[in-house]
Design a protein around this motif. Sequence first.
Motif, PDB file in Angstrom:
ATOM      1  N   MET A 102       1.350  37.906  -6.083  1.00 34.81           N
ATOM      2  CA  MET A 102       1.527  38.567  -4.783  1.00 34.81           C
ATOM      3  C   MET A 102       1.575  37.537  -3.662  1.00 34.81           C
ATOM      4  SD  MET A 102       2.028  41.548  -5.258  1.00 34.81           S
ATOM      5  CE  MET A 102       2.382  41.814  -6.960  1.00 34.81           C
ATOM      6  N   HIS A 103       0.646  36.561  -3.718  1.00 33.69           N
ATOM      7  CA  HIS A 103       0.638  35.550  -2.665  1.00 33.69           C
ATOM      8  C   HIS A 103       1.894  34.686  -2.727  1.00 33.69           C
ATOM      9  CE1 HIS A 103      -3.014  36.063  -0.372  1.00 33.69           C
ATOM     10  NE2 HIS A 103      -3.561  36.514  -1.478  1.00 33.69           N
ATOM     11  N   GLY A 104       2.375  34.440  -3.934  1.00 33.55           N
ATOM     12  CA  GLY A 104       3.625  33.692  -4.071  1.00 33.55           C
ATOM     13  C   GLY A 104       4.762  34.412  -3.372  1.00 33.55           C
ATOM     14  N   LEU A 105       4.819  35.739  -3.542  1.00 34.22           N
ATOM     15  CA  LEU A 105       5.901  36.519  -2.932  1.00 34.22           C
ATOM     16  C   LEU A 105       5.755  36.607  -1.415  1.00 34.22           C
ATOM     17  CD1 LEU A 105       6.303  39.444  -5.494  1.00 34.22           C
ATOM     18  CD2 LEU A 105       7.901  37.581  -5.067  1.00 34.22           C
ATOM     19  N   GLN A 106       4.513  36.373  -0.920  1.00 31.03           N
ATOM     20  CA  GLN A 106       4.311  36.468   0.534  1.00 31.03           C
ATOM     21  C   GLN A 106       4.685  35.194   1.281  1.00 31.03           C
ATOM     22  OE1 GLN A 106       0.319  37.902   1.165  1.00 31.03           O
ATOM     23  NE2 GLN A 106       0.848  39.814   0.134  1.00 31.03           N
ATOM     24  N   VAL A 107       5.024  34.151   0.525  1.00 35.51           N
ATOM     25  CA  VAL A 107       5.407  32.895   1.177  1.00 35.51           C
ATOM     26  C   VAL A 107       6.618  33.131   2.081  1.00 35.51           C
ATOM     27  CG1 VAL A 107       6.464  30.647   0.739  1.00 35.51           C
ATOM     28  CG2 VAL A 107       4.478  31.360  -0.568  1.00 35.51           C
ATOM     29  N   THR A 108       6.552  32.516   3.272  1.00 31.25           N
ATOM     30  CA  THR A 108       7.692  32.639   4.183  1.00 31.25           C
ATOM     31  C   THR A 108       8.230  31.249   4.489  1.00 31.25           C
ATOM     32  OG1 THR A 108       6.153  32.487   6.009  1.00 31.25           O
ATOM     33  CG2 THR A 108       6.863  34.693   5.389  1.00 31.25           C
ATOM     34  N   GLY A 109       9.414  30.975   4.078  1.00 33.76           N
ATOM     35  CA  GLY A 109      10.128  29.770   4.467  1.00 33.76           C
ATOM     36  C   GLY A 109       9.526  28.389   4.233  1.00 33.76           C
ATOM     37  N   SER A 110       8.452  28.052   4.932  1.00 32.39           N
ATOM     38  CA  SER A 110       8.054  26.643   4.982  1.00 32.39           C
ATOM     39  C   SER A 110       7.205  26.188   3.807  1.00 32.39           C
ATOM     40  CB  SER A 110       7.268  26.399   6.261  1.00 32.39           C
ATOM     41  OG  SER A 110       6.053  27.107   6.190  1.00 32.39           O
ATOM     42  N   ALA A 111       7.143  24.862   3.646  1.00 32.88           N
ATOM     43  CA  ALA A 111       6.303  24.250   2.624  1.00 32.88           C
ATOM     44  C   ALA A 111       4.840  24.491   2.962  1.00 32.88           C
ATOM     45  CB  ALA A 111       6.590  22.760   2.547  1.00 32.88           C
ATOM     46  N   GLU A 112       4.537  24.512   4.252  1.00 29.34           N
ATOM     47  CA  GLU A 112       3.169  24.737   4.708  1.00 29.34           C
ATOM     48  C   GLU A 112       2.681  26.098   4.210  1.00 29.34           C
ATOM     49  OE1 GLU A 112       2.913  25.357   8.838  1.00 29.34           O
ATOM     50  OE2 GLU A 112       0.743  25.596   8.777  1.00 29.34           O
ATOM     51  N   SER A 113       3.591  27.064   4.279  1.00 31.72           N
ATOM     52  CA  SER A 113       3.248  28.418   3.860  1.00 31.72           C
ATOM     53  C   SER A 113       2.930  28.465   2.370  1.00 31.72           C
ATOM     54  CB  SER A 113       4.414  29.336   4.227  1.00 31.72           C
ATOM     55  OG  SER A 113       4.352  30.532   3.552  1.00 31.72           O
TER      56      SER A 113
END
Lengths: 263, 163
Positions: B120-131
Amino acid sequence: MTTRAKAHAEPILSARGIVNRFGKQMVHDHLSLDIMRGEIIGIAGGSGSGKSVLLKTLVGLHQPKAGEVLINGKAVQSIGAGEIASLIGVLFQQGALFSSLSVAQNIMVPMREHTALPAEEQEQIAAMKLALAGLPAETGIKFPSALSGGMVKRAAFARALALDPKILFLDEPTSDLDPIAASGIDALIRQLNDSLGVTVVIVTHDLTTLFTICDRIAVLVDRKITVATAEKLMKSDHPWIHEFFHGPRAEGAMKARKIGHGN
Amino acid sequence: MAVIITAIMVAGRSGSAFTAEIGVMRTRQEIDALQVMGMEPMQVLVVPRVIALVITLPLLTFFADIMGLIGGAAISQFLLNMSPTQYLTRLPHVVDGSDLFVGLFKAPVFAFFIASIACMHGLQVTGSAESVGRETTRAVVKSIFLVIALDALFSILFEKIGI
């Protein structure tokens, strides 16, 4: 465009009253766009004008706050998985090849998912698509990490073509490419459109691409869209559009258009 | 005990890997690509990982149980001068089958939560490497916390039903 007049009678895709808002920032304000069967349309606009969001909205990856996108008269969100895969092909900006699969396997993904073709036939089709995208056959066994930027774009192109889509969406197909590779991609788009009649939607700010291969250009400005041919847009008195089509870069691209059209 | 240590290690190791893998796929638009090809990321990326972990965590737990017993035998030999044969004869008086089964029962439950949270957290990543980094941290913290909390709940449950 007069030189390549086509039957533009009916729209294959129409977006109606699209509104996209992020927080307080309005990106698209009741924007409408009709894309005709068989045309090549370029979507241009400054950075942050919402080109990529529009593309995502058109292919159904992004649900707009209001409005709807119809492909062949059917709401894009309601089109079934198998159907959408054979209807549209998308080339993402960085290619978006699956890094754990080889190039040939990447091209076979949509076939494996949506067709009952035997493995050998899938491999043959993959090889065909690779050749169509202008890649040598041995690229098939390579992994995306071993490819150059231009080759990734071509491989992703081959994958987008896997199920012979009716509409091809290209997100910045020529960015990060050297001029020779970029011209190669332009020629490829033109060839696909001519030979297979694929409708092509190109998001780009590559003026050469816009001037040389696009039948019409949609300019995203002030949260709305203005669609016209390059010639008409050149005469526009909107300051941004004027600047866009009359800057020093535009002059060079215009020359390329004249050469391309032989007049 | 083996199950909780194994679960925490797996949360740190495989959980973080799941989040980072899926997160990077998100930043590279591979997930968007899946969707326009008419495939569900849930089905293609999440379900197989959850199933895989639900199968492997009990196996790893069993392995950890055996290793724990061997470690116990070694300690007994060197610190308490108790021979391995003695250790083995005394063992059934202290541990019984239910200890093993409690562990093997908890393992798939932990695995389900670790894998689901990580994906779930993987899918919530948005765009950046920081995310990607932020979501990975969140996934690991959340799943380790949940493993400990669930273990406490299980203890109460097993106490109540008298195992």
